[in-house]
Design an enzyme around this catalytic site. Structure first.
Site, PDB file in Angstrom:
ATOM      1  CG  HIS A  95      38.703  32.639   9.424  1.00  0.00           C
ATOM      2  ND1 HIS A  95      39.983  32.311   9.048  1.00  0.00           N
ATOM      3  CD2 HIS A  95      38.556  32.135  10.682  1.00  0.00           C
ATOM      4  CE1 HIS A  95      40.586  31.656  10.020  1.00  0.00           C
ATOM      5  NE2 HIS A  95      39.745  31.529  11.027  1.00  0.00           N
ATOM      6  CG  ASP A 138      44.668  30.916   7.383  1.00  0.00           C
ATOM      7  OD1 ASP A 138      43.461  30.760   7.089  1.00  0.00           O
ATOM      8  OD2 ASP A 138      45.595  30.347   6.781  1.00  0.00           O
TER       9      ASP A 138
END
Length: 546
Positions: A519, A523
């Site tokens: 992450h 995204d």
């Protein structure tokens, strides 16, 4: 005046090459443009011609060694001087580093203990022993662990015959002998980790010395015979088989000399010994078949009924080298990347029907079995083309967008897990990916992978669905940004909506796929778009499979 021959540059981006085979020996005459040696780079395999006519005076680089471009690898005496040493029986089998030193890549370090009776010098007619070194199995590899000796002191070995097994951060591999001769000394015991270029054994060069530690025979001893009775016994007296096969044989008191191998060069495969234990194998023929250049038999998924006994409750079993490395890498990955997982359900009915309809013709036409993994890999490649951030990696405070799509395919082994890499997937068609998957998986199971074949991946696929799970949440293979987990393929009832908006319930073949992503760089929206395109490619498959 001697002419130096250098490692050529075989492309703009090529910086090094590996000498895979010498086609001439020291002392042999060569013609201009006559092939002199073979090399392998990350782009091509090629024969390199001689730049001049003369006599091969000196070979500076041994087979299997990787050097940078413009490194001098040998010299040719254009005048055809007789100063070149004649090739002995040993040098005929392998080129010497230098005519005045033992044939080893490196000499022992200064603090190494001198050999016994060091004051006694070898006679002029006694050739020095060839030192066998711990090889460097990759650019970042600095050490290796000897897991098993396949030969014991006093045994005869053939050139390129495996003599010991090693385990490193990258691969488990069998290491071949650099020369033919007799194993006279073992310097490093099984289970010992040493630095690269450490001398681990000596072949030839005088009386045999006791091994550092009792070395177990590679296979159960067979009764002496006047001549080998099968193809396995014909290769330097060694039965050609994998460590797993030998362990199964040992656990079940099976004499491998009585089996006929179906693998390359008569290798006894896991399928061979499983078939024998189940009563389906035929005894080895008396006539010795010729060794042909056939491909290894595809790995079987049949369970081994008589496997090694499971650890008992309360038993403390040390980790293997591979298992300890896997454990370390998994912890490092979880500490490095904030893992997020997204799961998509894919209707695979179209591909299931295509495979059932085409699999027999496909195998007859291409010599390769049609599995689901090439479909999944091709869909991943197409999605990675559209979403390069999923194929990227973090380097410091920057993002590296990889130029190539190099897909790692996780392969479960009986002794651990390994991830061979298919390089340049964006340039391969469906058939090319199919063949690459089969080739790498087979060689992973037989410990024949090269170090660069398990490095350089940009995206990984792991298929745990073959064991029946619906889906998993795999750990990212660092330094990659994402990993795709493949779930089980099952029939389920789905609600289908036609073009008129009418709903129906139908039985469909459904598979769940999990994308684990870092992450920091990917995204949730990026992951969702990637998986949506991946799903659409599979559900609407229209590509020619070849």
């Amino acid at each position: 005046m001697p002419t130096d021959v250098v490692m050529p540059q075989m492309g703009e981006s090529i910086t090094e090459g590996t000498i895979t085979k010498w086609l001439k020996k020291v002392g042999e005459a060569v013609q201009r443009d006559e092939p002199l040696f073979e090399i392998s780079t990350d782009k091509v395999d090629a024969e390199i011609p001689s730049p001049a006519a003369g006599v091969l005076k000196e070979i500076k680089i041994t087979e299997g060694t990787t050097v940078t471009i413009n490194t001098v690898v040998c010299s040719i005496d254009e005048a055809g001087s007789a100063s070149a040493p004649p090739a002995s029986a040993e040098t005929a089998a392998t080129p010497a580093i230098d005519s005045s030193t033992p044939a080893a890549v490196d000499l022992p370090s200064a603090n190494e203990n001198p050999p016994e009776n060091s004051a006694v010098q070898p006679s002029a007619t006694e050739a020095p022993g060839t030192e066998v070194l711990m090889p460097q199995m990759g650019e970042s590899i600095t050490e290796g662990t000897i897991t098993k000796w396949l030969k014991k002191v006093g045994d005869s070995v053939q050139r390129d015959e495996p003599i010991f097994e090693i385990s490193t951060d990258k691969v488990d591999a069998e290491i071949p002998s650099p020369v033919a001769g007799k194993l006279t000394e073992i310097k490093v015991a099984e289970g010992t980790t040493v630095q690269i270029n450490t001398v681990v054994a000596v072949i030839g060069g005088g009386a045999a010395k006791p091994a550092v530690a009792p070395a177990k025979p590679a296979t159960p001893a067979a009764a002496p015979a006047a001549a080998p009775t099968n193809a396995q016994a014909s290769e330097g007296g060694r039965i050609v088989s994998s460590p797993l096969v030998r362990k199964i044989a040992s656990d079940n008191n099976v004499n491998l000399a009585q089996l006929s191998g179906t693998g390359a060069s008569g290798r006894i495969t896991k399928a061979d010994i499983v078939g024998h234990l189940e009563g389906g194998a035929k005894p080895a023929p008396n006539a010795q078949p010729s060794v042909s250049a056939v491909q290894s038999a595809p790995a079987t998924t049949a369970p081994v009924k008589a496997a090694a006994p499971a650890p008992q409750p309360g038993e403390l079993v040390p980790m293997t080298k591979m298992r300890s490395i896997i454990a370390k890498r998994m912890v490092e990955s979880k500490q490095t990347s904030p893992h997020v997982h997204t799961i998509f359900k894919v209707d695979m009915t179209r591909i299931v029907k295509l495979r059932e309809r085409e699999k027999n013709k496909y195998e007859q036409r291409n010599g390769a079995k049609l599995t689901y993994m090439p479909f999944i890999t091709r869909a991943a490649v197409q999605a990675l083309r559209k979403h390069p951030v999923v194929n990227a990696a973090i380097q410091g405070d920057a993002i590296l967008y990889n130029r190539n799509i190099n897909i790692g395919i996780a392969v479960a082994l009986d002794w651990g897990l390994i991830v061979p890499v298919i390089k340049g997937c964006e340039e391969k068609n469906f058939l090319g990916i199919t063949r690459s998957i089969i080739d790498l998986a087979d060689r992973a199971r037989s410990k024949k992978l090269a170090p660069d074949e398990v490095s350089g991946g940009t995206f990984t696929i792991t298929n745990a669905g073959i064991f029946g799970e619906q889906f998993g949440t795999p750990i990212i293979n660092q330094p990659q940004a994402a990993i795709l987990g493949v779930g089980g393929l099952n029939k389920e009832a789905l609600v289908l909506t036609d073009k008129d908006g009418q709903d129906t319930i139908a039985i469909r073949s459904v598979q769940r796929f999990t994308l684990g992503f870092d992450h920091r760089i990917v995204d949730g929206a990026d992951a969702g778009k990637f998986m949506s395109d991946f799903k659409a490619y599979l559900e609407n498959w229209s590509e020619d499979i070849g």
